[in-house]
Design a protein around this motif. Structure first.
Motif: not given
Length: 281
Positions: A43-46, A92-93, A111-114
């Motif tokens: 799942x991607x947190x938008x 960052x998401x 996971x944090x994504x930049x």
């Protein structure tokens, strides 16, 4: 005791373009034969302001699961930018990798994504409309946050004392185990130091106030001044001693109050056998 334990997750294409698929190599151990498949989701947190922008990038069933160490590749599509606010595409998401058994989630890895532009010029002056083709993502793969939940597996004996049929509030539960322990402990230490300094300042102010009151007594009555000096000396020692004790207590609380955190089951894979390649469908 969990029947399935997550041993490791490797992100095979990191960093990558924003539009590239996510590719995970997942290794886990199964302790007994399972009747059903495992369901994995990404799942991607938008947006950090609302969960209405969350996207389920992909899901798959893995099984049948042999007893022992198993490994498979999980590939998921990139998020659709038309479902993400323009203001939240950069920055960052979070992406969440979850696994459930018979509809019950038992492990979650965050996971944090930049997301940023490939060039310094665009990062310094980003256009009003994001240029998605020039955005790259970097997943902080070395600092995932891992949460585990006790669930019922195939037998009633494996059910926790109060097994919930659903887990809508899973995000609100504290992390049982997580990476990033050092960062969390540093934050706790900083909070403890600030508390100690605040307490010390309050004690110093109290001592100063007592001193002012005693000086006024000296001007009014000479005999009372001598008694006040003796009392003041004693009170200063007590205040200092109380302050030192308080600092020691605060420091002790910081050490003991660190979050329980550890890496994902750092259980080495035995050299005697290779992981099973399980089927994903």
């Amino acid at each position: 005791m969990s029947v399935v334990s997550l041993l490791g997750v490797n992100i095979l294409n990191n960093p990558a373009k924003f539009t590239d698929n996510y590719v995970f190599e997942i290794t886990f151990e199964c302790l007994e034969q399972l009747e059903k498949d495992l369901e994995w989701k990404l799942t991607y947190v938008g947006s950090a302001t609302s969960d209405q922008y969350d996207q389920e990038l992909d899901s798959l069933l893995v099984g049948p699961i042999p007893v022992g160490v198993n490994k498979f590749i999980f590939e998921a599509d990139a998020p659709k930018t038309n479902r993400i606010p323009d203001a939240d595409i950069l920055g960052v998401t979070v992406v969440l990798l979850t696994c459930s058994y018979d509809g019950r989630e038992f492990v979650r890895v965050g996971y944090y994504v930049n997301n940023e532009y490939e060039t310094d010029e665009l990062n310094a002056d980003p256009p009003a409309k994001p240029i998605v083709e020039k955005i790259r993502r970097n997943v902080l793969a070395d600092k995932p946050r891992v949460t585990r939940f006790a669930i019922k597996w195939d037998s009633e004996a494996s059910a926790p004392p109060e097994f919930p049929p659903e887990q809508p509030e899973a995000d609100l539960q504290p992390d049982d185990e997580e990476y990033g322990a050092e960062e969390l402990e540093e934050e706790a230490e900083e909070e403890g130091v600030e508390a100690a300094e605040a307490a010390g300042g309050a004690n110093a102010a109290a001592v100063a106030a007592d001193g002012d009151a005693e000086m006024e007594g000296v001007e009014e009555n000479g005999e009372q001044a001598e008694e006040d000096e003796m009392s003041e000396e004693g009170s200063v020692d007590l205040e200092n001693e109380s302050e030192d004790d308080l600092e020691e207590e605060v420091e002790g609380e910081v050490v003991e109050g660190g979050d329980d955190a550890m890496e994902v089951d750092e259980k080495p894979v035995g050299d005697s056998s290779k992981p099973h390649e399980v089927m994903a469908h």
